[in-house]
Every structure is written in structure tokens, then in C-alpha cells.
Design an enzyme around this catalytic site. Structure first.
Site: not given
Ligand SMILES: [Zn+2]
Ligand SMILES: *[C@@H]1O[C@H](CO)[C@@H](O)[C@H](O)[C@H]1NC(C)=O
Ligand SMILES: *[C@@H]1O[C@H](CO)[C@@H](O)[C@H](O)[C@H]1NC(C)=O
Ligand SMILES: CC(=O)N[C@H]1CO[C@H](CO)[C@@H](O)[C@@H]1O
Length: 496
Positions: A89, A142, A286, A333-334, A423
């Protein structure tokens, strides 16, 4: 980047009457929304769940619907970090927050460890009001990348100091901070502190004119942003750690506000505070914990936080229709968890009223004498597993790893597979919304496939602010303030 100038100029003329071209922002306000760890399958999971509940609960006769975010798809985004195909992140938020590709662990610093300014700091430098509204700790990666600069994301104390302006070379950059992470703002003399020093960041905030809120009661005094108490700046941190997952929060709603309530309050406050100004605001929101549920492979936490993200998207869209001088973009972000929906039927998730995190809290706090009965009669039904055979109950009791024993069983029941606790490298979806010509401009310019570093240039253009100019200012500060990189973490850093 390719921009459709003719349309913009026409729109600018229409919207701004006789003002000179090129000087005023194309929109006063920009809202950027990050659903952390949210992949394509996360949205499918939530959409099919909602559709089944609305349309007869028959997975053999599904009905195709759209959730709010589905109506605002404009492209997709590549996410890799400078040192890893799988981003964390921190690297990702440095990319979409500051426009710079960097290493996993980096909070708004480049590959050489030099600070890079964020779009929020660029907006602040130009007279905009700013806000960060999250459900993680406010000093998590983040939000950190928008108002802090450290070489290692785990420097949580330092990040908190930067975010509130205590040791940020440009002073306080954020007018509204809402989320978790209260313990980092209290000196170590406070028993609920998680600092190793006596720095009192809440005290500092008060001196700098911030209203400080530490519970729901104080939040309610903002009166959804309409109260006198909602004058900027303010900081509200409602949990020492992460805020609760939405499904757990709903069971005790007087403890913490929801993400939607915080967003409603923040935009109303920002709108009021900028009414008489030539500049509007930049707000980053977020839905942080979609990611945490992905790491825990917990379909219940994941599902309900994704539904909350869609509720926020719907709210912001309506807000923009009433305040058309505002543009919104949103992208994760992913992806987290490698979520796949192969033997899929989300209906078994309906019986769950808590996450594995909350089940774990209850289990830890249980001090009665019959643990097996508590597991069978409270914990298992609470997680939608009330029908497990006795042998399974005994196995779970013996295993003593409650969270994963629960999540693997419910995932299996719902035909949900997770391929990792970390991730993945999968692309993520880009969403956005603007009303009228601003919406047309957004789609014309941002439809397609982007590297995450390309996203903030559009915001720069819309708000007419300049990130590089602020980066230069940051680099004039005496060296050392960003701390050191932890090189022994290399290669293991896609865990958050
Ligand atoms: Zn994560
Ligand atoms: C046991 O737990 C209950 C409910 O959480 C609590 O009220 C009680 O004080 C606890 N008792 C002890 C001895 O810790
Ligand atoms: C650096 O990272 C390693 C591995 O995660 C950790 O054990 C160590 O405590 C970290 N060092 C510092 C100074 O934070
Ligand atoms: C690795 C894994 O968990 N595989 C499971 C994926 O989902 C199917 C359908 O529920 C299961 O049969 C697999 O065991």
C-alpha cells in the site's frame, strides 16, 4: 498524458463565464476514494450477494444488477512497485498520491529516499482545504503518503507527527483527519499510548487550533458537519487501533461512526469552510479494511466493507450532482487475497453477523467455564457456522486457531477460494464521476489502462495545482527528517 482540450475549453467557458482561461481550477473540489485491497472479484462477490438477497435467493436463477461503483467504471490500473511486481500500500499510495514509482515500504519518498510531495500537499500549498478520512489507523500507509514522508512505513510514530504538522517542514497540511490510530497521538505517560516518547500530538493539535475528538459522542457534536464544532481544522480518532469492520461496528453503532457518516460530515464541513474562498478542497477517503479482511481471508469482513465502499460511492455521486464543481476518482491500490469465486454461492454468508476478528475478540474475552458450549452456541452461529457437526466443533476447539478455522470453513461453504494471505499483481479498476461536462472530460481523458503513477496528473490539471513545486520546497528542509529505510525487510514487503 493525452487531454481533450477542446471539450475542456468549451466547458470552462460555459462554467466560468468571463474569467480568463487557464487560471481558475476546472473544478473547485476533488475527492479521491481508495478501496484498499479491493479486486474485481471483491465487487462480484458483493454484487451477487446483494442481488440474490434482492431477487429471491436462488443461485440457479441469478439476476444481473449493478452496484453503485459499477455505474462509474472508466478504466483499469497497473500497480507494480519499483522493486517488486506485487506492490504494497505504501509504494502504491506514493504512486497515485504523488505520481512517483517507488519501492515497497516507501511513504512519499522516491527510490533514493528523497521526499516527494503529494497531491494533497500541492492543493494545500495553493489554498485548498484538505482532508483524510479512513477506517484504518490514520498513520497507516495509504493516508500516510498524502501528508507524511518516511523511508519505512513502520515508522508509525513519525508518520503521526508529520500528519498533524508537528514535524512536517511545511507545518500542518491536513484540515480534517478522521479514522483510527488514537494511541499514536498520546504521550507514553498515558496508559493507552503506543508511543515510546512523551510527545503529546493531541496536545499539539489543540495548540494549533484543531478540535480533538476521541469518541463517537464528540463526533456527533459536529452535527453531520453543520454544527459550530465542525469548523476546521479537526481531528477525530475513534479507536486506538484500526476502526471496526462495518459488520462489527453495526452491532454497537454508538461506539464509532461508519465510513459513510465520516464522509458525509467531512464533505459538509469542507463545503462550508470553502464557500467564500476562491479555492475548494481535496479529500482522500479510504475504505481501508477491505484489505485487512483479504489478508485474513475473511469473506464476511471483506463483503460488508465492500458494500460500505459502494454506499460511499453512491453518496459521493449524489453529492456531486448537488455540487457539480466537484470531481471524483476511485481506484484500489492493489488486490488482496487472490480471491476467486469458483464454486461460488454467497448465500451462506448471510448467516454471519460478525467477522473472524470480532469472533477472536469474544473468544479471548470469554472467562466462563464451558468453552465448548460458548464456541458451539455463540461463536459458530455468529460466524454463520451454526450447523457444524460435533466432530468439527471438537476439532476447532483442539486446533486453537479460531480465525482461520472459521474463515476456511465459511469460505468453503460459499465456494470462495483465496490463493494468498498477501497481495497479488492483478490490475485494479478505475472509477470516476463528474457531473455534466466535467464528467465527459473525465471519461474522455481517463478511459483506458494506466500506470498508477499517471493518475494524480489529472487531479493536478483539474485543480490547477503543481506537485513538483511542493516537492522542491520539501527538499529544502534539512536532511534526515524522513528517517532510514529498513533494508532487512526487502522482498517481504507485500504483506500489508
Ligand atoms: Zn494489504
Ligand atoms: C467475565 O466476563 C464478563 C463479561 O465480559 C465480565 O463482566 C466479568 O467481569 C468477567 N469476570 C472476570 C472474573 O474477569
Ligand atoms: C527491520 O525489519 C526487520 C524485519 O521485519 C525487523 O525485525 C526489525 O525490527 C526492523 N528494524 C527496525 C529498526 O525497525
Ligand atoms: C485450495 C482451495 O481452497 N480449494 C478449494 C476451492 O473451492 C472449491 C469449491 O468450494 C473447493 O472444493 C476447493 O477445495
Amino acid at each position: 498524458m493525452r487531454y481533450a482540450l477542446s471539450l475542456t475549453i468549451a466547458g470552462t467557458l460555459l462554467a466560468q463565464g468571463s474569467f480568463a482561461l487557464g487560471f481558475l481550477p476546472e473544478a473547485r473540489n476533488f475527492i479521491y476514494i481508495v478501496p484498499d485491497g479491493f479486486g474485481i472479484a471483491s465487487q462480484s462477490l458483493a454484487r451477487d450477494y446483494v442481488s440474490l438477497l434482492q431477487n429471491g435467493e436462488n443461485p440457479k436463477a441469478p439476476v444481473s444488477i449493478q452496484l453503485p461503483a459499477d455505474e462509474m467504471v472508466i478504466g483499469n490500473v497497473r500497480t507494480l512497485a519499483s522493486d517488486n511486481l506485487i506492490t504494497d500500500s505504501a509504494a502504491s499510495a506514493t504512486a497515485f498520491g504523488c505520481g512517483v514509482k517507488t519501492y515497497n515500504d516507501a511513504i512519499a519518498v522516491d527510490v533514493d529516499g528523497k521526499p516527494v510531495a503529494s497531491i494533497l500537499e500541492a492543493a494545500k500549498a495553493d489554498g485548498f482545504k484538505t482532508g483524510l478520512v479512513v477506517t484504518s489507523t490514520i498513520n497507516h500507509a495509504t493516508p500516510a503518503c498524502y501528508a507524511a514522508h518516511v523511508a519505512d512505513r513502520d515508522s508509525y510514530e513519525k508518520i503521526a507527527e508529520h500528519e498533524i504538522g508537528y514535524s512536517h517542514p511545511l507545518g500542518p497540511q491536513v484540515d480534517i483527519l478522521l479514522g483510527g490510530g488514537r494511541c499514536y497521538f498520546k504521550p507514553k505517560s498515558d496508559p493507552t499510548s503506543c508511543r515510546k516518547d512523551d510527545i503529546d500530538l493531541f496536545g499539539f493539535a489543540k495548540e494549533r487550533g484543531f478540535r480533538v475528538m476521541q469518541d463517537r459522542k464528540a463526533f456527533d457534536e459536529l452535527k453531520k458537519g453543520h454544527g459550530k464544532a465542525a469548523e476546521l481544522p479537526y481531528i477525530g480518532l475513534f479507536n486506538d487501533g484500526q476502526m471496526m469492520y462495518e459488520i462489527d461496528r453495526k452491532q454497537q453503532p454508538n461506539k464509532e461512526p461508519s465510513l459513510l457518516e465520516m464522509v458525509d460530515t467531512a464533505v459538509t464541513s469542507l463545503d462550508r469552510a470553502t464557500k467564500k474562498s476562491s479555492r475548494g478542497y481535496f479529500l482522500m477517503i479510504e475504505a481501508s479494511r477491505i484489505d485487512h479482511a483479504g489478508h485474513a481471508n475473511d469473506p464476511v469482513g471483506h463483503l460488508h466493507d465492500v458494500i460500505m465502499y459502494n454506499d460511499v460511492m453512491k453518496f459521493v455521486r449524489k453529492w456531486i450532482d448537488k455540487h457539480p464543481d466537484t470531481v471524483m476518482m476511485s481506484a484500489a491500490d492493489h488486490e488482496t487475497g487472490g480471491l476467486t469465486l469458483n464454486g461460488f454461492n454467497p448465500l451462506p454468508l448471510k448467516a454471519a453477523t460478525m467477522t473472524t476478528e470480532h469472533a477472536g475478540r469474544l473468544w479471548k474475552a470469554y472467562n466462563g467455564t464451558d468453552r465448548r458450549a460458548y464456541l458451539k452456541n455463540t461463536i459458530l452461529p455468529g460466524y454463520g457456522l451454526g450447523d457444524l457437526p460435533d466432530a468439527e466443533v471438537d476439532t476447532i476447539l483442539k486446533n486453537d486457531k479460531l480465525a482461520s478455522d472459521l474463515s476456511t470453513r465459511l469460505s468453503k461453504k460459499a465456494g470462495i477460494n483465496w490463493s494468498t494471505g498477501g497481495h497479488t499483481a492483478a490490475d485494479i479498476t478505475l472509477y470516476g464521476y463528474g457531473n455534466g461536462w466535467r464528467g465527459d472530460d473525465l471519461k474522455l481523458n481517463m478511459a483506458g489502462n494506466w500506470d498508477n503513477t499517471q493518475l494524480p496528473a489529472y487531479i493536478e490539471r483539474v485543480l490547477k495545482v503543481n506537485i513538483k513545486k511542493v516537492t522542491e520546497k520539501l527538499r529544502k528542509a534539512p536532511a534526515g527528517w524522513v528517517g532510514k529505510r529498513n533494508l532487512s525487510k526487502r522482498g517481504h514487503s507485500h504483506e500489508h
